[in-house]
Design an enzyme around this catalytic site. Structure first.
Site, PDB file in Angstrom:
ATOM      1  N   GLY A  89       0.796  -1.219   0.000  1.00 19.24           N
ATOM      2  CA  GLY A  89       0.000   0.000   0.000  1.00 19.24           C
ATOM      3  C   GLY A  89       0.827   1.267   0.000  1.00 19.24           C
TER       4      GLY A  89
ATOM      5  N   GLU B 260      -2.091  -4.604  -1.611  1.00 13.70           N
ATOM      6  CA  GLU B 260      -1.826  -5.216  -0.312  1.00 13.70           C
ATOM      7  C   GLU B 260      -1.355  -4.206   0.722  1.00 13.70           C
ATOM      8  OE1 GLU B 260       0.121  -9.326  -1.914  1.00 13.70           O
ATOM      9  OE2 GLU B 260       1.351  -7.517  -1.914  1.00 13.70           O
ATOM     10  N   PRO B 261      -2.202  -3.274   1.114  1.00 14.29           N
ATOM     11  CA  PRO B 261      -1.766  -2.327   2.137  1.00 14.29           C
ATOM     12  C   PRO B 261      -1.545  -3.003   3.481  1.00 14.29           C
ATOM     13  CG  PRO B 261      -4.114  -2.097   1.734  1.00 14.29           C
ATOM     14  CD  PRO B 261      -3.596  -3.059   0.696  1.00 14.29           C
ATOM     15  N   GLY B 262      -0.459  -2.673   4.111  1.00 13.69           N
ATOM     16  CA  GLY B 262      -0.201  -3.124   5.475  1.00 13.69           C
ATOM     17  C   GLY B 262      -0.224  -1.885   6.355  1.00 13.69           C
TER      18      GLY B 262
ATOM     19  N   TYR C  74      16.031   0.979  10.799  1.00 13.61           N
ATOM     20  CA  TYR C  74      15.974   1.847   9.606  1.00 13.61           C
ATOM     21  C   TYR C  74      16.105   3.337   9.920  1.00 13.61           C
ATOM     22  CZ  TYR C  74      12.640  -2.051   8.465  1.00 13.61           C
ATOM     23  OH  TYR C  74      11.977  -3.241   8.308  1.00 13.61           O
TER      24      TYR C  74
ATOM     25  N   CYS D 289      20.197  -3.154  26.883  1.00 11.79           N
ATOM     26  CA  CYS D 289      21.641  -3.008  27.017  1.00 11.79           C
ATOM     27  C   CYS D 289      22.257  -2.987  25.632  1.00 11.79           C
ATOM     28  CB  CYS D 289      22.185  -4.145  27.855  1.00 11.79           C
ATOM     29  SG  CYS D 289      21.396  -4.183  29.451  1.00 11.79           S
TER      30      CYS D 289
END
Ligand SMILES: *Cc1c(COP(=O)(O)O)cnc(C)c1O
Length: 431
Positions: free
Chosen positions: A248, A290-292, A334, A361
């Site tokens: 999407g 196919e939008p996520g 990212y 940590c």
């Protein structure tokens, strides 16, 4: 505000889906994932209605459930009548447990094992999106063993770089996903699929990447896919029933990201497809998208409790929170941008610049660097917006930190969709 489901109430508390986030933090504890169910349904309907209005009958969004997978979300998608993408036996199992009609599921993945394929067929998964020649051969054999004629789409890598982050771009020719159009390899794979005894080729799939804000990359992808379809038609007379254009549109994480009108972009893609098909003398196939993230990201928000502030004179400031890369690894992975707010005093001046660090940590365990916020004190609640996609689904137990609960907000009420992981849960598998 970054999304219209956010506001500030008379106490100066941040509200989300009309509810006081500070009170929700008190009630459920932190870290806490909140999901605005009304917003999810609104996005689903936007995609669904726009696709129904502008594309051939049967065109449909599929929720790419890797963005956010739990039983509750599959129930929502079943109620809204849209399809889903699944990428593992775990997602298939979760959808089945939720009672999702599995004939409306599409099974993806660049390396599905024989076990995975068997599991998917037995689960009644409607369509398997085949990623390679090896998988075509294996699936044909397994479907034969199980006495099933399995519907498939063939995933093609059209050779497009949509200029998003390298780790979320997937449609270029050197991608690990799909059969490449180079050297006629994808045409050959279509011939293999058509010759397979136990497979029914329903059409083709491509996915060029994520965080795309324009219709143009989808239009370019459809153009390349239609050229490919012409090659397949000329060689075999086959015409696909459906064409899946992949993931999407992008999501607004920060103010500088554009606001996009999904319905308008879908209409642009639909119009372009119509014209492209006419030029090539092709019937317009059913279109799938196919939008996520664009269905769930801005429907999510994470709350943390501030542990303290560390000021390093001449260097920088840190705000410590009680979660981090275990519930949101996206900055670590990212350097993803997020908008933050001090939920406890949402209207206070943002006169303090700090890096928000998690509890793990790991020096790279950061949620965001150099953000402007009111200077918090220990015990105040910090909110990170737009965390509905790829946060809960990417969460881990690193440092044996339990995953936070997911609380759904709907029509002014809150309910637990996933409970908080306990210490016993963390030892549940240990012998
Ligand atoms: C990840 C993925 C999606 C969803 O991408 P979003 O950016 O979340 O919309 C859709 N299709 C495929 C094949 C994917 O890998």
């Amino acid at each position: 505000m970054i999304c219209d489901n956010l506001s500030v109430n008379e106490k100066g508390h941040l509200t989300f889906a009309g509810q006081d986030t500070v009170l929700l933090a008190e009630q459920y504890g932190t870290p806490l994932y909140l999901m605005d169910e009304d917003k999810i349904r609104e996005h689903v309907r936007t995609y669904r209605d726009a696709m129904v209005a502008t594309m051939p009958a049967g065109s449909m969004p599929e929720f790419a459930s890797k963005a956010f997978s739990c039983k509750h979300i599959y129930r929502i998608m079943a109620e809204e009548g849209i399809d889903i993408d699944v990428v593992s036996p775990g997602e298939i199992y979760t959808a089945m447990q939720a009672g999702f009609p599995m004939e409306k599921a599409f099974f993806h993945g660049n390396n599905k094992t024989d076990e995975d394929l068997r599991f998917a067929i037995r689960a009644g998964v409607g369509t398997i999106v085949v990623d390679s020649e090896d998988e075509l051969t294996a699936l044909d054999r397994i479907a034969g063993e199980l006495g099933v004629k399995q519907n498939i789409l063939l995933r093609v890598a059209p050779g497009i770089d949509p200029h998003t982050h390298k780790k979320i771009s997937t449609g270029s020719v050197d991608s690990k996903f799909g059969v490449t159009v180079l050297d006629g390899l994808a045409v050959k794979a279509a011939e293999t699929a058509l010759a397979a005894q136990n497979l029914v080729l329903k059409g083709f799939h491509c996915h060029i990447g994520s965080q795309i804000f324009e219709s143009q990359p989808f239009i370019t992808a459809s153009e390349m896919m239609l050229d490919y379809i012409v090659q397949v038609r000329d060689k075999t007379d086959y015409l696909p029933e459906m064409l899946n254009l992949g993931g999407g549109f992008g999501v607004r994480y920060v103010e500088s990201d554009p606001v996009i009108d999904y319905a308008e972009k879908i209409a642009e893609v639909a119009a372009a497809l119509q014209a492209q098909c006419e030029v090539r003398g092709l019937p317009v196939p059913k279109i799938l998208m196919e939008p996520g993230r664009s269905l769930v990201a801005d429907a999510g928000l994470t709350l943390y409790t501030v542990g303290g502030v560390k000021e390093i004179p001449g260097y920088k400031n840190y705000i410590a929170i009680d979660g981090g890369m275990t519930d949101n690894p996206r900055y670590t992975l990212y350097e993803s941008a997020y908008t933050l707010a001090l939920a406890s005093r949402a209207n206070a001046p943002k006169d303090f610049v700090a890096t928000v660090g998690g509890r793990c940590c790991e020096s790279g365990d950061l949620i965001q660097e150099n953000v402007s916020l009111p200077k918090p004190v220990r015990g105040e609640i910090l909110a990170v917006m737009t965390t509905g996609a790829y946060n809960y689904s990417m969460a881990s137990n690193y440092n044996r930190v339990g995953r936070p609960p997911v609380v759904m907000l709907k029509g002014g009420k809150s309910t637990v969709a996933v409970r908080r992981e306990t210490l016993e849960d963390l030892c549940a598998l240990d012998k």
